[in-house]
Design an enzyme around this catalytic site. Structure first.
Site, short mmCIF file in Angstrom:
data_model
loop_
_atom_site.label_atom_id
_atom_site.label_comp_id
_atom_site.label_asym_id
_atom_site.label_seq_id
_atom_site.Cartn_x
_atom_site.Cartn_y
_atom_site.Cartn_z
N ASN A 25 -1.49 1.31 5.83
CA ASN A 25 -0.58 0.32 5.24
C ASN A 25 -0.16 -0.59 6.38
O ASN A 25 0.31 -0.12 7.41
CB ASN A 25 0.65 1.04 4.64
CG ASN A 25 1.72 0.08 4.16
OD1 ASN A 25 1.49 -1.13 4.10
ND2 ASN A 25 2.88 0.62 3.84
N GLY A 26 -0.36 -1.91 6.21
CA GLY A 26 0.00 -2.85 7.27
C GLY A 26 -1.15 -3.80 7.55
O GLY A 26 -2.10 -3.89 6.77
N CYS A 44 0.83 -1.21 0.00
CA CYS A 44 0.00 0.00 0.00
C CYS A 44 0.87 1.26 0.00
O CYS A 44 1.98 1.26 0.51
CB CYS A 44 -0.87 0.03 1.24
SG CYS A 44 -1.87 -1.44 1.43
N TRP A 58 -2.81 -2.63 -1.78
CA TRP A 58 -2.37 -3.96 -2.21
C TRP A 58 -3.09 -4.93 -1.28
O TRP A 58 -2.83 -4.96 -0.07
CB TRP A 58 -0.86 -4.06 -2.06
CG TRP A 58 -0.24 -5.29 -2.63
CD1 TRP A 58 0.14 -5.50 -3.93
CD2 TRP A 58 0.11 -6.49 -1.92
NE1 TRP A 58 0.69 -6.75 -4.07
CE2 TRP A 58 0.68 -7.38 -2.87
CE3 TRP A 58 -0.02 -6.91 -0.60
CZ2 TRP A 58 1.13 -8.65 -2.52
CZ3 TRP A 58 0.43 -8.17 -0.26
CH2 TRP A 58 1.01 -9.02 -1.21
N ARG A 81 5.08 0.73 -6.03
CA ARG A 81 5.07 -0.17 -4.88
C ARG A 81 4.19 -1.39 -5.11
O ARG A 81 4.31 -2.39 -4.41
CB ARG A 81 4.58 0.58 -3.63
CG ARG A 81 5.52 1.69 -3.19
CD ARG A 81 4.85 2.57 -2.15
NE ARG A 81 4.63 1.87 -0.89
CZ ARG A 81 5.51 1.79 0.09
NH1 ARG A 81 6.69 2.36 -0.04
NH2 ARG A 81 5.23 1.15 1.20
N GLU A 120 9.20 -13.34 -12.48
CA GLU A 120 8.40 -12.25 -11.90
C GLU A 120 7.90 -11.26 -12.95
O GLU A 120 6.82 -10.69 -12.76
CB GLU A 120 9.10 -11.55 -10.74
CG GLU A 120 10.30 -10.74 -11.07
CD GLU A 120 10.93 -10.11 -9.82
OE1 GLU A 120 10.25 -9.88 -8.82
OE2 GLU A 120 12.14 -9.84 -9.87
N GLU A 165 18.94 -15.93 -9.51
CA GLU A 165 18.47 -14.57 -9.77
C GLU A 165 17.90 -14.44 -11.18
O GLU A 165 16.88 -13.79 -11.41
CB GLU A 165 19.62 -13.58 -9.52
CG GLU A 165 19.34 -12.13 -9.86
CD GLU A 165 18.19 -11.51 -9.07
OE1 GLU A 165 17.64 -12.14 -8.15
OE2 GLU A 165 17.80 -10.38 -9.42
N LYS A 169 14.12 -13.27 -12.03
CA LYS A 169 13.82 -12.13 -12.92
C LYS A 169 12.81 -12.55 -13.97
O LYS A 169 11.85 -11.85 -14.24
CB LYS A 169 15.08 -11.59 -13.62
CG LYS A 169 16.04 -10.80 -12.78
CD LYS A 169 15.59 -9.42 -12.37
CE LYS A 169 14.79 -9.45 -11.11
NZ LYS A 169 15.43 -9.46 -9.85
N HIS A 194 20.09 -34.75 -11.20
CA HIS A 194 19.40 -35.36 -10.06
C HIS A 194 17.90 -35.09 -10.11
O HIS A 194 17.22 -35.22 -9.11
CB HIS A 194 20.00 -34.86 -8.75
CG HIS A 194 21.45 -35.24 -8.59
ND1 HIS A 194 21.86 -36.53 -8.32
CD2 HIS A 194 22.57 -34.50 -8.73
CE1 HIS A 194 23.18 -36.56 -8.28
NE2 HIS A 194 23.65 -35.34 -8.52
N LYS A 208 6.66 -3.71 -4.65
CA LYS A 208 8.08 -3.35 -4.60
C LYS A 208 8.62 -3.49 -3.19
O LYS A 208 9.71 -3.97 -2.97
CB LYS A 208 8.25 -1.91 -5.10
CG LYS A 208 9.69 -1.41 -5.11
CD LYS A 208 10.54 -2.19 -6.09
CE LYS A 208 11.99 -1.79 -6.07
NZ LYS A 208 12.83 -2.81 -6.72
O1 M6R Z 1 13.61 -4.38 -0.53
P1 M6R Z 1 14.19 -5.75 -0.35
O2 M6R Z 1 15.50 -5.92 -1.01
O3 M6R Z 1 14.22 -6.18 1.08
O4 M6R Z 1 13.16 -6.71 -1.09
C1 M6R Z 1 13.29 -8.10 -1.05
C2 M6R Z 1 12.41 -8.75 -2.09
O5 M6R Z 1 11.06 -8.47 -1.85
C3 M6R Z 1 12.78 -8.29 -3.51
O6 M6R Z 1 14.12 -8.51 -3.80
C4 M6R Z 1 11.91 -9.03 -4.56
O7 M6R Z 1 12.23 -10.38 -4.58
C5 M6R Z 1 12.09 -8.39 -5.93
N1 M6R Z 1 10.83 -8.27 -6.59
C6 M6R Z 1 13.01 -9.16 -6.82
O8 M6R Z 1 13.14 -8.59 -8.07
#
Ligand code: M6R
Length: 614
Positions: free
Chosen positions: A101-102, A2, A75, A27, A494, A487, A491, A510, A609
């Site tokens: 937010n929360g 949020c 959100w 966000r 997501e 990673e 990428k 395996h 985000k």
């Molecule tokens: O702000 P942070 O680095 O703590 O966030 C951690 C994850 O939420 C963040 O890296 C998330 O996995 C991203 N969307 C990856 O691209």
């Protein structure tokens, strides 16, 4: 997660709040709403984008003559995304509106008690319960709004950043924070409250980052006052934002993610600035310097993080064990915080986070602090909760990262971890001087080498076109390239919604090898000098099953060129620094595939985000 924007001043509140909500779109959210006050309160809410709220407002808003208001991007946590569940929520009598937010964890018991008192709820949210609770306390106690909010929050368990407005108490906004971020912006006769500084920077660079348990009251013509939950007045520190408006704009790129990928030569150089000198032969992190003797004697280093930050933590594990010879563990913050871990006095605990607000990482370090650990933060967002909660730390100085898919934060964190390992290893006398200086020079060369890889963008785009219709993808890497494989897969999934998995290359046989057929793209990170023959064998194993191999190789590699379907060459670099280069093609590949599939690059579905709830 949020986003919150609130305004009280002399200007028209509506355009300021709408613009602020757009700045917070990154966000992640699924609905938006606004409440404006000028004698009478008007509340407008809409599922979908802020632009849909704007369309709705153009039909519904009686006038634009409001000089205070609160706005929100939601959100969904409690209740599906729809107009009713969107914020602001109002009290039973409709006089009080609130954005939040929360999560209020004990909302259910509070709701039941309020229903017994005759309250009628319209949404499924925990936030509406808080709005009603504030209204109920106000009805019975007849106290000023800030006092009513304080009493209500004392009954709540959970996380919150809130802003409250009362149409019977005009000219006043009350904000409060616990575990979710809230920033107060202080302008000339005007005030802002927001989830981060991006909606504020256009108007003022003076801000106060509220601490947990603080409540701020803003009164028109009288300024602001901050108290804690025990009603004691606080003396907050006013900070000056080191942020420019252009840093939060796309600057001619199609997407923030692309801008951030292309910024990496600069951001990596900035992460190193003043922290390394290969000619003089030193690497240093100012945050570690006063305690370097103690840190160097640590029995163990624990790196904790989530998502992409967890992947850079894995690179940290390889670097710290390789160069500084300190046993290092990597922990998902969400597991670490709940599994009663053994934390000893001589452990050095490092939290990594781009946003500095990730709820699980924040809770993990609070738990570790309670057990007496020394905490270090590797954080991007200046002034964020994790930066403030840790004993010391190093900012990565990558500038605002707005694309949900983290890119420049990953290379920034990995750069700091390389500096940390070099600093510790050298301090302990473990790295031979010539090799140490070689590594320093190689680290300094990373920005120009990233530039060379970025110049291959068209080639990477071409490969993206060849595999864009895949339903699955496999990423393989060994040693320092294994975390990069993880990673790369993250990428891709997501932002393109293609299912992808990262694996240590040798683990393929395996299990995952069963998946390989002529439709399966296999991205192999094959730049290793050590175990080179082994990775060539892994590629052969994929090709024998007709998989499509995209290999990331060191410039001049003639062997893999003959076997792989596509190759992407990257400049040669000492192996511990490989991830800083090999991740760049991963980012570009995912980006182009997602664009070709018509996906929302900067705000992928369901993602946020800054993950400020568990
Ligand atoms: O702000 P942070 O680095 O703590 O966030 C951690 C994850 O939420 C963040 O890296 C998330 O996995 C991203 N969307 C990856 O691209």
């Amino acid at each position: 997660m949020c986003g919150i924007v609130a305004y009280l001043g002399e200007k028209k509140a509506y355009p300021i709040i709408i613009e602020g909500l757009k700045r917070l779109e990154y966000r992640g959210y699924d609905s938006a709403g606004i409440a404006l006050l000028n004698g009478k309160m008007q509340v407008l809410k809409k599922k979908g984008k802020v632009s849909e709220l704007e369309n709705h407002a153009s039909e519904q808003l009686e006038n634009y003559d409001y000089s205070m208001g609160i706005g929100h991007t939601r959100w969904a946590t409690h209740g599906v995304p729809n107009d009713v569940n969107a914020h602001p929520h109002t009290s039973n009598d409709g006089n009080i509106s609130i954005i939040h937010n929360g999560i209020i964890e004990n909302y259910d018991s509070i709701k039941k008690a309020l229903i017994e008192k005759g309250h009628v709820f319209h949404s499924d949210t925990d936030t509406e319960v808080l709005a009603h609770l504030i209204g109920e306390i106000q009805k019975t106690e007849k106290l000023p709004l800030e006092e009513v909010v304080r009493l209500a929050l004392k009954k709540c368990v959970g996380a919150y950043a809130i802003v409250v407005m009362d149409q019977n108490d005009p000219g006043k906004l009350v904000g409060a924070k616990f575990s979710s971020p809230l920033v107060l912006g202080i302008g000339d006769d005007e005030f802002f409250l927001a989830s981060d500084a991006s909606p504020i920077i256009k108007y003022t660079n003076k801000v106060i980052y509220l601490n947990d348990g603080e409540i701020v009251t803003i009164k028109r013509g009288k300024g602001y006052c901050i108290k804690n939950l025990s009603n004691e007045t606080q003396n907050p520190k006013v900070s000056e934002l080191d942020l420019k408006l252009e840093e939060i704009e796309k600057g001619g790129y199609d997407h923030f993610m692309l801008k951030e990928i292309f910024q990496q030569p600069t951001t990596v150089a900035t992460s190193m600035k003043g922290r390394i000198n290969s000619k003089e032969g030193w690497a240093i992190l100012g945050g570690m310097k006063p305690n370097i003797a103690r840190i160097a004697k640590s029995d163990r280093i624990i790196l904790t993080a989530c998502g992409t930050s967890w992947h850079s933590a894995m690179i940290g594990e390889y670097l710290l064990e390789d160069l500084a010879r300190i046993p290092t563990e990597v922990e998902y913050a969400s597991e670490f915080r709940y599994r009663n871990p053994i934390i000893k006095e001589n452990d050095f605990i490092v939290a990594l986070s781009q946003s500095g607000e990730t709820a699980d990482t924040l809770a993990a370090i609070k738990m570790a602090k309670a057990k007496g650990a020394y905490l270090y933060g590797i954080v991007n967002a200046v002034g964020s909760s994790i930066a403030r909660e840790t004993d010391s730390g190093s900012y990565i100085h990558a500038g605002p990262e707005i694309g949900v898919a983290s890119t420049k934060a990953f290379t920034g964190q990995s750069t700091i971890l390389a500096l940390m390992a070099l600093y510790l290893g050298h301090h302990k006398g473990l790295i031979e001087e010539t090799y140490f200086r070689k590594l320093l020079a190689e680290l300094e060369s990373v920005p120009s080498k990233i530039t060379k890889i970025l110049a291959k963008d068209d080639h990477i785009k071409y490969i993206a076109g060849e595999i864009k219709n895949a339903s699955n993808a496999l990423y393989l890497g060994r040693g320092y390239n294994f975390p990069v494989a993880l990673e790369g897969a993250l990428k891709l999934k997501e932002i393109s919604y293609i299912h992808a998995e990262g694996y240590p290359a040798a683990e393929m046989k395996h299990g995952p090898i069963a998946l390989i057929d002529m439709y399966m793209p296999v991205i192999v990170l094959a730049t290793n000098k050590s175990a080179y023959e082994k990775i060539v064998s892994n590629i052969q194993e994929v090709k024998a099953r007709k998989g499509i191999v995209i290999a990331i190789v060191t410039e001049g590699d003639e062997i893999i060129k003959e076997i792989a379907d596509f190759i992407i060459e990257i400049p040669e670099i000492e192996e511990p620094l490989t991830p800083l280069l090999s991740v760049i093609p991963m980012q570009l590949l995912a980006y182009h595939i997602a664009v070709m599939r018509g996906c929302h690059i900067d705000q992928p579905r369901n993602l946020a985000k800054s993950v400020t709830v568990e």
